[in-house]
Design an enzyme around this catalytic site. Structure first.
Site, PDB file in Angstrom:
ATOM      1  N   LYS B  98       0.876  -1.295   0.060  1.00 26.37           N
ATOM      2  CA  LYS B  98      -0.007   0.076  -0.128  1.00 26.37           C
ATOM      3  C   LYS B  98       0.977   1.187   0.003  1.00 26.37           C
ATOM      4  O   LYS B  98       1.631   1.453   0.985  1.00 26.37           O
ATOM      5  CB  LYS B  98      -0.898   0.122   1.081  1.00 26.37           C
ATOM      6  CG  LYS B  98      -1.795   1.304   1.353  1.00 26.37           C
ATOM      7  CD  LYS B  98      -2.702   1.389   2.554  1.00 26.37           C
ATOM      8  CE  LYS B  98      -2.757   2.906   2.799  1.00 26.37           C
ATOM      9  NZ  LYS B  98      -3.813   3.084   4.105  1.00 26.37           N
ATOM     10  N   GLY B 159      -8.254   9.152   9.946  1.00 30.31           N
ATOM     11  CA  GLY B 159      -8.722   9.290  11.468  1.00 30.31           C
ATOM     12  C   GLY B 159      -9.671  10.177  11.850  1.00 30.31           C
ATOM     13  O   GLY B 159      -9.944  10.392  12.993  1.00 30.31           O
TER      14      GLY B 159
END
Lengths: 66, 256
Positions: B98, B159
């Site tokens: 990733k 987040g």
């Protein structure tokens, strides 16, 4: 001589192979990868790699992340 | 119903992150409750200290049992991301990665230019890149064109748990794509994940939504069903929205 381990200076009394250094500092384990002076040192070469003054050693592993 | 990534078939379309959990045990419980087969990890310096007995994350989540997806979290330049990628490949013996190159520490938004530079180089080096990116439609296409195996636009910043901020853009990215589109970052709760899947995303990658909930194991299970539910709804194709009410039973048979 000195080496820099994960950003911290460490004094070594004598010349050591990378493998001996890892054993001495209780760092040898399976899930790590090692980079010295920005070059990856494959596990099979840990025995043969002799640490040099000012080597920058990075011991890297997988940690939690998203 | 399966997700194909890098020629491997996964029955779950949920990918979870391993960050922010109380401990590795909780990480493992959440992973199992989520049904995810792929889990992301960050590649960082080991803790050097007295805690030699402390176990490694990979002792709890074995690469034998799960697909470990290393990320380049913490990188702000293509150069750093390539360095971390090479370390990840050495550690895990796998080309799947990733790619995450961030613009700055405050917004944690992807650095579009550096992401593209790193992706190009890493594809050349034989990596199978899943690229974390903004919801920039043309950049998503460029990442696909240079050979990324999956493009992962954010729902909202990392987040934040704000859900999908720009559904139209995500929709366009999905419509334009020939590689799996996986929404990554910003999912806050189960319905956010369902919405992403209903839109036609191929998968969802999330971390904080589970780890920062009061009960990670329960939220992980909720996410499992949210993904399945959203995918089924997408495949079933939703009804048309009508501006006027339409009765559910036949008018002509009404008792009058």
């Amino acid at each position: 001589m000195n080496v820099i381990l994960n950003g911290k200076k460490i004094f070594l009394e004598k010349k050591l192979s990378l493998n001996d250094f890892l054993i001495m500092h209780n760092l040898k384990e399976n899930n790590i990868v090692i980079e010295i002076n920005r070059n990856i040192i494959t596990k099979s070469l840990w025995h043969d790699y002799e640490l040099k003054n000012n080597d920058k050693i990075e011991i890297i592993t997988a940690v939690g992340g998203g | 119903m399966s997700l194909i990534l890098d020629k491997k078939i996964y029955s779950s379309r949920l990918i979870i992150g391993s960050g922010k959990y109380k401990d590795f045990e909780q990480t493992k419980k959440a992973l199992d409750a989520s049904g995810a087969e792929i889990i992301t990890v960050a590649i960082k310096r080991t803790n050097i200290g007295q805690e030699k007995t402390k176990k490694n994350l990979l002792d709890y989540i074995s690469p034998k049992d799960y697909k470990i997806l290393p990320n380049t979290a913490g990188c702000f330049s293509a150069e750093d991301a390539i360095r971390v990628s090479l370390l990840a490949r050495e550690l895990l013996g796998d080309n799947l990665l990733k790619l995450e190159v961030l613009a700055d520490k405050d917004t944690l938004l992807p650095n579009e230019k550096e992401t593209l530079v790193a992706a190009k180089e890493l594809v050349k080096l034989g990596f199978s890149i899943m690229a974390y990116t903004t919801d920039n439609i043309s950049l998503a296409k460029s990442l696909e064109e240079i050979g990324c195996i999956s493009v992962m636009p954010l729902a909202s910043p990392i987040g934040t748990g704000q859900g999908i901020i720009n559904p139209e853009k995500i929709n366009k990215i999905i419509k334009n794509a020939n590689v799996p589109i996986i929404v990554d970052a910003g999912i806050g709760t189960a319905s956010d994940a369902t919405i992403a899947m209903e839109m036609g995303c191929d998968g969802v990658l999330l971390n904080s939504a589970i780890a920062m909930s009061d009960n990670p194991e329960l939220m992980a299970e909720a996410m499992k069903y949210a993904i399945i539910s959203g995918r089924k709804a997408y495949k079933a194709k939703r009804m048309n929205i009508s501006p006027i009410a339409i009765p559910s039973s036949n008018k002509k048979d009404a008792i009058s």
